[in-house]
Design a protein around this motif. Structure first.
Motif, PDB file in Angstrom:
ATOM      1  N   ASP A  44      -6.084  -8.571 -32.244  1.00  0.00           N
ATOM      2  CA  ASP A  44      -7.131  -7.863 -32.145  1.00  0.00           C
ATOM      3  C   ASP A  44      -7.231  -6.482 -32.640  1.00  0.00           C
ATOM      4  O   ASP A  44      -6.334  -6.481 -33.478  1.00  0.00           O
ATOM      5  CB  ASP A  44      -7.629  -7.704 -30.635  1.00  0.00           C
ATOM      6  CG  ASP A  44      -6.567  -6.877 -29.684  1.00  0.00           C
ATOM      7  OD1 ASP A  44      -5.695  -6.147 -30.347  1.00  0.00           O
ATOM      8  OD2 ASP A  44      -6.776  -6.921 -28.737  1.00  0.00           O
ATOM      9  N   LEU A 105     -21.147  -4.793 -29.791  1.00  0.00           N
ATOM     10  CA  LEU A 105     -20.424  -6.066 -30.553  1.00  0.00           C
ATOM     11  C   LEU A 105     -18.950  -5.952 -30.474  1.00  0.00           C
ATOM     12  O   LEU A 105     -18.234  -6.406 -31.280  1.00  0.00           O
ATOM     13  CB  LEU A 105     -20.895  -5.941 -32.047  1.00  0.00           C
ATOM     14  CG  LEU A 105     -22.429  -6.236 -32.183  1.00  0.00           C
ATOM     15  CD1 LEU A 105     -22.702  -6.070 -33.584  1.00  0.00           C
ATOM     16  CD2 LEU A 105     -22.941  -7.418 -31.721  1.00  0.00           C
ATOM     17  N   GLU A 106     -18.449  -5.135 -29.524  1.00  0.00           N
ATOM     18  CA  GLU A 106     -16.958  -4.877 -29.366  1.00  0.00           C
ATOM     19  C   GLU A 106     -15.808  -6.063 -29.619  1.00  0.00           C
ATOM     20  O   GLU A 106     -15.011  -6.045 -30.489  1.00  0.00           O
ATOM     21  CB  GLU A 106     -16.594  -4.134 -28.160  1.00  0.00           C
ATOM     22  CG  GLU A 106     -15.077  -3.828 -27.852  1.00  0.00           C
ATOM     23  CD  GLU A 106     -14.696  -3.117 -26.616  1.00  0.00           C
ATOM     24  OE1 GLU A 106     -13.783  -2.936 -26.345  1.00  0.00           O
ATOM     25  OE2 GLU A 106     -15.661  -3.056 -25.718  1.00  0.00           O
ATOM     26  N   LYS A 107     -16.293  -7.087 -28.660  1.00  0.00           N
ATOM     27  CA  LYS A 107     -15.461  -8.410 -28.884  1.00  0.00           C
ATOM     28  C   LYS A 107     -15.546  -9.004 -30.194  1.00  0.00           C
ATOM     29  O   LYS A 107     -14.572  -9.452 -30.743  1.00  0.00           O
ATOM     30  CB  LYS A 107     -16.039  -9.422 -27.969  1.00  0.00           C
ATOM     31  CG  LYS A 107     -15.283 -10.539 -27.853  1.00  0.00           C
ATOM     32  CD  LYS A 107     -15.624 -11.517 -26.760  1.00  0.00           C
ATOM     33  CE  LYS A 107     -14.464 -12.534 -26.589  1.00  0.00           C
ATOM     34  NZ  LYS A 107     -15.003 -13.897 -25.844  1.00  0.00           N
ATOM     35  N   GLN A 108     -16.931  -9.237 -30.906  1.00  0.00           N
ATOM     36  CA  GLN A 108     -16.937  -9.898 -32.013  1.00  0.00           C
ATOM     37  C   GLN A 108     -16.390  -8.718 -33.313  1.00  0.00           C
ATOM     38  O   GLN A 108     -15.597  -9.633 -34.154  1.00  0.00           O
ATOM     39  CB  GLN A 108     -18.485 -10.010 -32.369  1.00  0.00           C
ATOM     40  CG  GLN A 108     -19.252 -10.925 -31.677  1.00  0.00           C
ATOM     41  CD  GLN A 108     -19.701 -10.162 -30.348  1.00  0.00           C
ATOM     42  OE1 GLN A 108     -19.293  -9.426 -30.035  1.00  0.00           O
ATOM     43  NE2 GLN A 108     -20.729 -11.086 -29.642  1.00  0.00           N
ATOM     44  N   ILE A 109     -16.336  -7.789 -33.109  1.00  0.00           N
ATOM     45  CA  ILE A 109     -15.834  -6.931 -34.287  1.00  0.00           C
ATOM     46  C   ILE A 109     -14.306  -7.029 -33.984  1.00  0.00           C
ATOM     47  O   ILE A 109     -13.654  -7.233 -35.014  1.00  0.00           O
ATOM     48  CB  ILE A 109     -16.177  -5.457 -34.206  1.00  0.00           C
ATOM     49  CG1 ILE A 109     -17.746  -5.527 -34.742  1.00  0.00           C
ATOM     50  CG2 ILE A 109     -15.410  -4.536 -35.027  1.00  0.00           C
ATOM     51  CD1 ILE A 109     -18.442  -3.903 -34.307  1.00  0.00           C
ATOM     52  N   GLU A 111     -12.598  -9.538 -33.079  1.00  0.00           N
ATOM     53  CA  GLU A 111     -12.174 -10.902 -33.749  1.00  0.00           C
ATOM     54  C   GLU A 111     -11.809 -10.774 -35.132  1.00  0.00           C
ATOM     55  O   GLU A 111     -11.227 -11.603 -35.937  1.00  0.00           O
ATOM     56  CB  GLU A 111     -13.259 -11.977 -33.325  1.00  0.00           C
ATOM     57  CG  GLU A 111     -12.960 -12.118 -31.701  1.00  0.00           C
ATOM     58  CD  GLU A 111     -14.015 -13.300 -31.297  1.00  0.00           C
ATOM     59  OE1 GLU A 111     -14.639 -13.678 -32.071  1.00  0.00           O
ATOM     60  OE2 GLU A 111     -14.076 -13.431 -30.153  1.00  0.00           O
ATOM     61  N   ILE A 112     -12.807 -10.044 -35.931  1.00  0.00           N
ATOM     62  CA  ILE A 112     -13.054  -9.918 -37.209  1.00  0.00           C
ATOM     63  C   ILE A 112     -11.598  -9.406 -37.839  1.00  0.00           C
ATOM     64  O   ILE A 112     -11.163  -9.748 -39.068  1.00  0.00           O
ATOM     65  CB  ILE A 112     -14.191  -9.282 -37.707  1.00  0.00           C
ATOM     66  CG1 ILE A 112     -15.463  -9.997 -37.510  1.00  0.00           C
ATOM     67  CG2 ILE A 112     -14.061  -8.863 -39.170  1.00  0.00           C
ATOM     68  CD1 ILE A 112     -16.791  -9.175 -37.767  1.00  0.00           C
TER      69      ILE A 112
END
Length: 177
Positions: A44, A105-109, A111-112
Motif C-alpha cells: 500500500d 478515496l483513501e483505500k482506492q488511492i 491500492e493504486i
C-alpha cells in the motif's frame, strides 16, 4: 537487498525528486518494483506516506520563517498581516480538495500505489503536460493577484496529483501559469 538499505535508497529518491516537477511518488512506486527486495515492503502507500512525512518536516524547517510570518499575520502582527491572512486562507482553501479526495478515496488511492504500470503511465502524462506548458506564458499571476478561484483550481490540480506519477509541483506550476 536489506529492508533498511531499500528504505534509504527510497528516501534518497524521495529527496531528489520531491521538489522537481516530476512525481516523487511515481518514482518511488517504480523503484520499489525494480529494486531487489522491494517486494518485502508493504504494497500500500504506507512507505510513501512515511517518506513524505520526512519531506514535510524538512519543508517546515526550511520555510520556518515564512511559516512564522503566516502565524504572526494571523495574530495581526508582522510586516503585512492582511496579506498573510489572505495567503493563509488561500492555503487552506487550496488544501481542501486534496483533503477531501484523500479522505474519501483513501483505500482506492492506496491500492493504486501497488500498480507500477499506472505510475509509469501517469509519469508520461506529467511529462506531456510539462511539455505542453512550454506554450504558456511564463509570467503568471503573483501572490498579490491570487484569487479564491485560482487557489481552488490549484488545489484541485494538487488533489489529482495524489495519484502516483502525477507531479504535485508540476501540477501546481502549470495550473498557476
Amino acid at each position: 537487498m536489506g529492508t533498511l538499505a531499500l528504505l534509504l535508497i527510497l528516501a534518497v529518491i524521495q529527496g531528489l525528486t520531491e521538489f522537481l516537477p516530476v512525481s516523487s511518488s511515481g518514482h518511488l512506486v517504480l523503484a520499489r518494483e525494480l529494486l531487489p527486495g522491494g517486494e518485502k515492503l508493504s504494497s500500500d502507500a504506507s512507505v510513501e506516506v512515511l517518506l513524505h512525512i520526512g519531506t514535510l518536516l524538512a519543508v517546515i524547517v526550511f520555510y520556518r520563517r515564512e511559516i512564522l510570518q503566516l502565524a504572526l499575520g494571523l495574530l495581526g502582527r508582522g510586516s503585512d498581516p492582511l496579506m498573510q491572512r489572505k495567503l493563509f486562507g488561500f492555503l487552506v482553501l487550496g488544501s481542501l480538495p486534496a483533503a477531501l479526495i484523500g479522505l474519501t478515496l483513501e483505500k482506492q488511492i492506496g491500492e493504486i500505489f501497488s500498480h507500477p504500470a499506472f505510475a509509469a503511465s501517469a509519469i508520461l502524462v506529467t511529462g506531456g503536460v510539462l511539455f505542453w506548458s512550454r506554450r504558456l506564458p511564463a509570467n503568471g499571476p503573483d501572490l498579490r493577484h491570487l484569487t479564491m478561484r485560482l487557489a481552488l483550481v490549484v488545489g484541485i490540480a494538487q488533489a489529482i496529483a495524489i495519484l502516483p506519477g502525477i507531479s504535485r509541483s508540476g501540477a501546481t506550476i502549470v495550473t498557476g501559469m
